[in-house]
Motif scaffolding. Structure first.
Motif, PDB file in Angstrom:
ATOM      1  N   PRO A  12       0.829  -0.969  -0.215  1.00 32.81           N
ATOM      2  CA  PRO A  12      -0.001  -0.104  -0.007  1.00 32.81           C
ATOM      3  C   PRO A  12       0.848   1.290  -0.002  1.00 32.81           C
ATOM      4  O   PRO A  12       1.805   1.351   0.657  1.00 32.81           O
ATOM      5  N   ASN A  13       0.491   2.268  -0.660  1.00 37.09           N
ATOM      6  CA  ASN A  13       1.098   3.422  -0.918  1.00 37.09           C
ATOM      7  C   ASN A  13       0.752   4.402   0.471  1.00 37.09           C
ATOM      8  O   ASN A  13      -0.369   4.799   0.372  1.00 37.09           O
ATOM      9  N   THR A  14       1.487   4.766   1.302  1.00 36.81           N
ATOM     10  CA  THR A  14       1.455   5.694   2.339  1.00 36.81           C
ATOM     11  C   THR A  14       1.750   7.085   2.233  1.00 36.81           C
ATOM     12  O   THR A  14       1.790   7.910   3.136  1.00 36.81           O
ATOM     13  N   ASP A  15       2.530   7.205   1.065  1.00 36.51           N
ATOM     14  CA  ASP A  15       3.066   8.455   0.684  1.00 36.51           C
ATOM     15  C   ASP A  15       2.174   9.734   0.572  1.00 36.51           C
ATOM     16  O   ASP A  15       0.796   9.341   0.012  1.00 36.51           O
ATOM     17  N   ASP A  16       2.158  10.694   1.380  1.00 41.13           N
ATOM     18  CA  ASP A  16       1.056  11.747   1.335  1.00 41.13           C
ATOM     19  C   ASP A  16       0.620  12.108  -0.121  1.00 41.13           C
ATOM     20  O   ASP A  16      -0.604  12.443  -0.206  1.00 41.13           O
ATOM     21  N   GLU A  17       1.574  12.214  -0.807  1.00 42.34           N
ATOM     22  CA  GLU A  17       1.388  12.888  -2.156  1.00 42.34           C
ATOM     23  C   GLU A  17       0.778  12.148  -2.936  1.00 42.34           C
ATOM     24  O   GLU A  17      -0.412  12.230  -3.401  1.00 42.34           O
ATOM     25  N   ASP A  18       0.849  10.793  -2.810  1.00 47.50           N
ATOM     26  CA  ASP A  18       0.307   9.531  -3.569  1.00 47.50           C
ATOM     27  C   ASP A  18      -1.361   9.555  -2.962  1.00 47.50           C
ATOM     28  O   ASP A  18      -2.345   9.258  -3.481  1.00 47.50           O
ATOM     29  N   SER A  19      -1.382   9.789  -1.612  1.00 48.83           N
ATOM     30  CA  SER A  19      -2.549   9.537  -1.003  1.00 48.83           C
ATOM     31  C   SER A  19      -3.682  10.526  -1.370  1.00 48.83           C
ATOM     32  O   SER A  19      -4.789  10.583  -1.733  1.00 48.83           O
ATOM     33  N   ASP A  20      -3.060  11.976  -1.649  1.00 48.32           N
ATOM     34  CA  ASP A  20      -3.745  12.944  -1.996  1.00 48.32           C
ATOM     35  C   ASP A  20      -4.255  12.860  -3.589  1.00 48.32           C
ATOM     36  O   ASP A  20      -5.421  13.179  -4.215  1.00 48.32           O
ATOM     37  N   TYR A  21      -3.345  12.089  -4.266  1.00 49.46           N
ATOM     38  CA  TYR A  21      -3.797  11.956  -5.604  1.00 49.46           C
ATOM     39  C   TYR A  21      -5.058  10.914  -5.741  1.00 49.46           C
ATOM     40  O   TYR A  21      -5.813  11.081  -6.538  1.00 49.46           O
ATOM     41  N   HIS A  22      -5.024  10.083  -4.766  1.00 50.91           N
ATOM     42  CA  HIS A  22      -6.277   9.129  -5.072  1.00 50.91           C
ATOM     43  C   HIS A  22      -7.589   9.664  -4.295  1.00 50.91           C
ATOM     44  O   HIS A  22      -8.636   9.474  -4.810  1.00 50.91           O
ATOM     45  N   GLN A  23      -7.578  10.514  -3.337  1.00 48.89           N
ATOM     46  CA  GLN A  23      -8.765  11.211  -2.722  1.00 48.89           C
ATOM     47  C   GLN A  23      -9.305  12.467  -3.571  1.00 48.89           C
ATOM     48  O   GLN A  23     -10.329  12.777  -3.352  1.00 48.89           O
ATOM     49  N   GLU A  24      -8.314  12.844  -4.368  1.00 50.60           N
ATOM     50  CA  GLU A  24      -8.696  14.134  -4.895  1.00 50.60           C
ATOM     51  C   GLU A  24      -9.898  14.047  -5.717  1.00 50.60           C
ATOM     52  O   GLU A  24     -10.822  14.940  -5.597  1.00 50.60           O
ATOM     53  N   PRO A  25      -9.956  12.925  -6.637  1.00 56.98           N
ATOM     54  CA  PRO A  25     -11.277  12.824  -7.418  1.00 56.98           C
ATOM     55  C   PRO A  25     -12.545  12.726  -6.687  1.00 56.98           C
ATOM     56  O   PRO A  25     -13.753  13.335  -6.933  1.00 56.98           O
ATOM     57  N   TYR A  26     -12.763  12.153  -5.318  1.00 57.16           N
ATOM     58  CA  TYR A  26     -13.787  12.127  -4.522  1.00 57.16           C
ATOM     59  C   TYR A  26     -14.171  13.360  -4.099  1.00 57.16           C
ATOM     60  O   TYR A  26     -15.525  13.758  -4.077  1.00 57.16           O
ATOM     61  N   LYS A  27     -13.237  14.157  -3.624  1.00 54.39           N
ATOM     62  CA  LYS A  27     -13.518  15.578  -3.048  1.00 54.39           C
ATOM     63  C   LYS A  27     -14.396  16.347  -4.356  1.00 54.39           C
ATOM     64  O   LYS A  27     -15.284  17.087  -4.225  1.00 54.39           O
ATOM     65  N   GLU A  28     -13.550  16.359  -5.443  1.00 52.30           N
ATOM     66  CA  GLU A  28     -14.207  17.127  -6.507  1.00 52.30           C
ATOM     67  C   GLU A  28     -15.786  16.542  -6.944  1.00 52.30           C
ATOM     68  O   GLU A  28     -16.748  17.396  -7.212  1.00 52.30           O
ATOM     69  N   SER A  29     -15.827  15.170  -6.823  1.00 49.55           N
ATOM     70  CA  SER A  29     -17.049  14.585  -7.113  1.00 49.55           C
ATOM     71  C   SER A  29     -18.216  15.107  -6.143  1.00 49.55           C
ATOM     72  O   SER A  29     -19.105  15.409  -6.541  1.00 49.55           O
ATOM     73  N   TYR A  30     -17.831  15.290  -4.931  1.00 52.91           N
ATOM     74  CA  TYR A  30     -18.775  15.760  -3.927  1.00 52.91           C
ATOM     75  C   TYR A  30     -19.042  17.166  -4.270  1.00 52.91           C
ATOM     76  O   TYR A  30     -20.268  17.491  -3.952  1.00 52.91           O
ATOM     77  N   LYS A  31     -18.104  17.994  -4.445  1.00 51.09           N
ATOM     78  CA  LYS A  31     -18.269  19.424  -4.766  1.00 51.09           C
ATOM     79  C   LYS A  31     -19.216  19.423  -5.813  1.00 51.09           C
ATOM     80  O   LYS A  31     -20.060  20.323  -5.974  1.00 51.09           O
ATOM     81  N   ASP A  32     -19.140  18.791  -6.891  1.00 49.82           N
ATOM     82  CA  ASP A  32     -19.687  18.823  -8.064  1.00 49.82           C
ATOM     83  C   ASP A  32     -21.187  18.537  -7.766  1.00 49.82           C
ATOM     84  O   ASP A  32     -22.171  18.969  -8.319  1.00 49.82           O
ATOM     85  N   ARG A  33     -21.749  17.333  -6.815  1.00 46.33           N
ATOM     86  CA  ARG A  33     -22.812  17.023  -6.445  1.00 46.33           C
ATOM     87  C   ARG A  33     -23.566  18.143  -5.918  1.00 46.33           C
ATOM     88  O   ARG A  33     -24.801  18.521  -5.916  1.00 46.33           O
ATOM     89  N   ARG A  34     -22.784  18.835  -4.912  1.00 48.91           N
ATOM     90  CA  ARG A  34     -23.518  19.886  -4.038  1.00 48.91           C
ATOM     91  C   ARG A  34     -23.817  20.954  -4.986  1.00 48.91           C
ATOM     92  O   ARG A  34     -24.716  21.670  -4.807  1.00 48.91           O
ATOM     93  N   ARG A  35     -22.770  21.305  -5.796  1.00 53.75           N
ATOM     94  CA  ARG A  35     -23.063  22.550  -6.847  1.00 53.75           C
ATOM     95  C   ARG A  35     -24.151  22.269  -7.820  1.00 53.75           C
ATOM     96  O   ARG A  35     -25.026  22.841  -8.100  1.00 53.75           O
ATOM     97  N   ARG A  36     -24.212  20.997  -8.263  1.00 51.82           N
ATOM     98  CA  ARG A  36     -25.399  20.583  -9.169  1.00 51.82           C
ATOM     99  C   ARG A  36     -26.718  20.722  -8.430  1.00 51.82           C
ATOM    100  O   ARG A  36     -27.767  20.940  -8.710  1.00 51.82           O
ATOM    101  N   ALA A  37     -26.748  20.367  -6.954  1.00 46.43           N
ATOM    102  CA  ALA A  37     -27.943  20.321  -6.274  1.00 46.43           C
ATOM    103  C   ALA A  37     -28.449  21.815  -5.764  1.00 46.43           C
ATOM    104  O   ALA A  37     -29.650  22.028  -6.021  1.00 46.43           O
ATOM    105  N   HIS A  38     -27.432  22.579  -5.841  1.00 44.70           N
ATOM    106  CA  HIS A  38     -27.633  23.935  -5.545  1.00 44.70           C
ATOM    107  C   HIS A  38     -28.376  24.537  -6.656  1.00 44.70           C
ATOM    108  O   HIS A  38     -29.093  25.396  -6.355  1.00 44.70           O
ATOM    109  N   THR A  39     -27.618  24.323  -7.721  1.00 45.93           N
ATOM    110  CA  THR A  39     -28.122  24.958  -9.169  1.00 45.93           C
ATOM    111  C   THR A  39     -29.731  24.369  -9.259  1.00 45.93           C
ATOM    112  O   THR A  39     -30.348  25.385  -9.762  1.00 45.93           O
ATOM    113  N   GLN A  40     -29.931  23.127  -8.972  1.00 43.23           N
ATOM    114  CA  GLN A  40     -31.117  22.657  -9.388  1.00 43.23           C
ATOM    115  C   GLN A  40     -32.151  23.486  -8.174  1.00 43.23           C
ATOM    116  O   GLN A  40     -33.291  23.902  -8.742  1.00 43.23           O
TER     117      GLN A  40
END
Length: 219
Positions: A29-57
């Motif tokens: 398992p990759n425990t490096d901070d930089e690699d960890s951010d690389y894997h979590q960043e798409p989830y954060k962006e997806s959550y923000k997108d969902r919130r933005r889309r719900a707010h727009t609707q």
């Protein structure tokens, strides 16, 4: 040839070792901070997108509801449909729609109050007619019970005394209620006096009192 075969064997061993090391490293398992951010960043962006889309609707629904409300007001309020034909049809602003709606509601309140006053006046008229009906029925009944009573006609003097007694009683209340400072005040006082002192029941009481007084004087 022997040296060549030895070098080839060593090269094969190094290649396999590198391959094994690469495979093992990929399974750890990759425990490096930089690699960890690389894997979590798409989830954060997806959550923000969902919130933005719900707010727009939600915002779009709110705007659609407001627009429908203004469209309904413009369709219901008659004055919102009136347009200046010289400039052609123009869409009314929200401020104008609200102001016209307020004016129309105030107009309806005034009309309602006017109708209530007319109904009250009609009820008073109906009550007066009922009283007159009862009085006439009593007169007819009295004439039927005493058919010869009409033969004894009263004199014009007696009639005048009855009329004078009624007028004197009315003039007393009239003189006490009417002010003659100016014509406008006089008119207002006269109508107020009529409403208060010229009701059918009041006039009936006056006539009965005058007749009793006249009867006591004659007999």
């Amino acid at each position: 040839p022997a040296l060549f075969m030895e070098n080839a064997r060593k090269g094969s061993i190094v290649s396999r070792a590198n391959s094994i090391g690469s495979t093992s490293a990929s399974s750890v398992p990759n425990t490096d901070d930089e690699d960890s951010d690389y894997h979590q960043e798409p989830y954060k962006e997806s959550y923000k997108d969902r919130r933005r889309r719900a707010h727009t609707q939600a915002e779009q629904k709110r705007r659609d509801a407001i627009k429908k409300g203004y469209d309904d007001l413009q369709a219901i309020v008659p004055t919102c449909e009136q347009q200046d034909f010289s400039i052609g049809f123009q869409k009314l602003s929200k401020a104008i729609v609200l102001q016209k709606t307020i004016d129309y509601i105030q107009f309806l309140h005034k009309e309602k109050k006017k109708q209530e006053e007319e109904v009250s006046t009609l009820r008073k008229d109906v009550m007066a007619l009922k009283i007159m009906k009862v009085n006439y029925e009593q007169i007819v009944k009295a004439h039927q019970d005493n058919p010869n009573e009409g033969k004894n006609q009263v004199s014009d003097e007696v009639k005048f005394n009855v009329f004078q007694g009624i007028m004197d009683s009315l003039f007393q209340s009239f003189n006490a209620s009417i002010s003659v400072t100016n014509f406008q005040e006089l008119s207002a006082c006269v109508f107020s006096w009529i409403e208060e002192h010229c009701k059918p029941q009041t006039l009936r009481d006056i006539v009965i009192r005058v007749l009793h007084q006249l009867k006591s004087q004659l007999y």
